[in-house]
Design a protein around this motif. Structure first.
Motif, PDB file in Angstrom:
ATOM      1  N   ASP A 151      21.554 127.744 -85.269  1.00 31.24           N
ATOM      2  CA  ASP A 151      21.169 127.246 -86.587  1.00 31.24           C
ATOM      3  C   ASP A 151      22.316 127.241 -87.574  1.00 31.24           C
ATOM      4  O   ASP A 151      22.474 126.307 -88.365  1.00 31.24           O
ATOM      5  N   ASP A 152      23.132 128.292 -87.541  1.00 31.74           N
ATOM      6  CA  ASP A 152      24.183 128.426 -88.548  1.00 31.74           C
ATOM      7  C   ASP A 152      25.602 128.225 -88.027  1.00 31.74           C
ATOM      8  O   ASP A 152      26.551 128.231 -88.793  1.00 31.74           O
ATOM      9  N   ARG A 153      25.761 128.055 -86.708  1.00 30.76           N
ATOM     10  CA  ARG A 153      27.111 127.894 -86.176  1.00 30.76           C
ATOM     11  C   ARG A 153      27.104 127.379 -84.753  1.00 30.76           C
ATOM     12  O   ARG A 153      26.066 127.347 -84.091  1.00 30.76           O
ATOM     13  N   ILE A 154      28.297 126.986 -84.308  1.00 31.68           N
ATOM     14  CA  ILE A 154      28.499 126.571 -82.927  1.00 31.68           C
ATOM     15  C   ILE A 154      29.364 127.627 -82.254  1.00 31.68           C
ATOM     16  O   ILE A 154      30.409 128.014 -82.782  1.00 31.68           O
ATOM     17  N   VAL A 155      28.910 128.133 -81.119  1.00 30.34           N
ATOM     18  CA  VAL A 155      29.648 129.171 -80.388  1.00 30.34           C
ATOM     19  C   VAL A 155      30.136 128.596 -79.069  1.00 30.34           C
ATOM     20  O   VAL A 155      29.373 127.970 -78.330  1.00 30.34           O
ATOM     21  N   LEU A 156      31.427 128.798 -78.789  1.00 29.02           N
ATOM     22  CA  LEU A 156      32.006 128.339 -77.534  1.00 29.02           C
ATOM     23  C   LEU A 156      32.305 129.535 -76.646  1.00 29.02           C
ATOM     24  O   LEU A 156      32.951 130.495 -77.070  1.00 29.02           O
ATOM     25  N   TYR A 157      31.824 129.479 -75.412  1.00 32.38           N
ATOM     26  CA  TYR A 157      32.102 130.521 -74.423  1.00 32.38           C
ATOM     27  C   TYR A 157      33.060 129.940 -73.386  1.00 32.38           C
ATOM     28  O   TYR A 157      32.837 128.835 -72.872  1.00 32.38           O
ATOM     29  N   GLY A 158      34.126 130.677 -73.083  1.00 33.12           N
ATOM     30  CA  GLY A 158      35.126 130.187 -72.142  1.00 33.12           C
ATOM     31  C   GLY A 158      35.100 130.941 -70.828  1.00 33.12           C
ATOM     32  O   GLY A 158      34.873 132.156 -70.790  1.00 33.12           O
TER      33      GLY A 158
END
Length: 209
Positions: A54-61
């Motif tokens: 809802d409040d952000r985009i999270v990238l997992y590598g």
């Protein structure tokens, strides 16, 4: 949606890395195992899982697609969020995790921070049927990892003789996961109907290599 990034490692933190791609820095959250392989100033390519919240985009590598696939699978388990999944992947790589779950080695899972006996049991119970056959491919040769494709046919890890051989090796002091891998490799060489004594003998040989 970002699925892969290739660029220069800008900086590495305790649970994140910044990859500079043509002047744009992308911060990826990653397992400690993956982060340990990265060094500032070097080029790196990482598989990415994008979470839109809802409040952000999270990238997992991830180091490779296998690690990403395990992350996806682990986060389907109740009580296992992204942080806990990365903790598990920090202590067990994809092949070790496959063997641990197929052999129901809960102790291996509890090596990860935040994973207690209850969570480890839930992971094993919910995933063992999904990875049991895959473990045959993983253990095709003395614990060497399978690099894709369908697992070769081999004895079932549920075979009573194999189960007895695994128990015998565990009683000798070997970890359940490594004992399981060695016995599966021995069973593949001996074929169906292998005797417990032969599985133990060849299993010990596999473990000594």
């Amino acid at each position: 949606m970002i699925a892969k990034l290739t660029g220069v490692v800008d900086s590495v933190g305790t649970d994140w890395v910044v990859i500079d791609v043509n002047g744009v820095g992308y911060q990826l959250t990653a397992s400690s195992r993956t982060l340990s392989r990265l060094m500032g100033g070097e080029r790196a390519s990482m598989v990415v899982e994008t979470f839109v919240r809802d409040d952000r985009i999270v990238l997992y590598g991830f180091a490779d697609a296998a690690e990403r696939d395990w992350f996806r699978l682990l986060t389907t388990i109740q009580g296992v969020g992204s942080r806990l999944a990365l903790s598990i992947l920090g202590v067990l790589d994809a092949d070790q995790l496959t063997r641990a779950i197929a052999s129901q080695d809960k102790t291996a899972l509890t090596r990860a921070d935040g994973v207690g006996a209850k969570v480890a049991t839930r992971i094993v119970n919910e995933l063992k049927d999904k990875v049991g056959n895959l473990a045959l491919g993983v253990s095709a040769t003395a614990g060497a990892p399978a690099k894709g494709g369908a697992p070769a046919a081999g004895p079932s890890p549920d075979n009573a003789a194999m189960a007895d051989a695994v128990s015998a090796l565990v009683n000798l002091g070997y970890g359940r996961s490594e004992a399981f891998g060695a016995v599966v490799a021995a069973g593949r060489g001996l074929g169906d109907g292998a005797k417990v004594a032969d599985l133990i003998r060849l299993g010990l040989k596999e473990l000594s290599q």
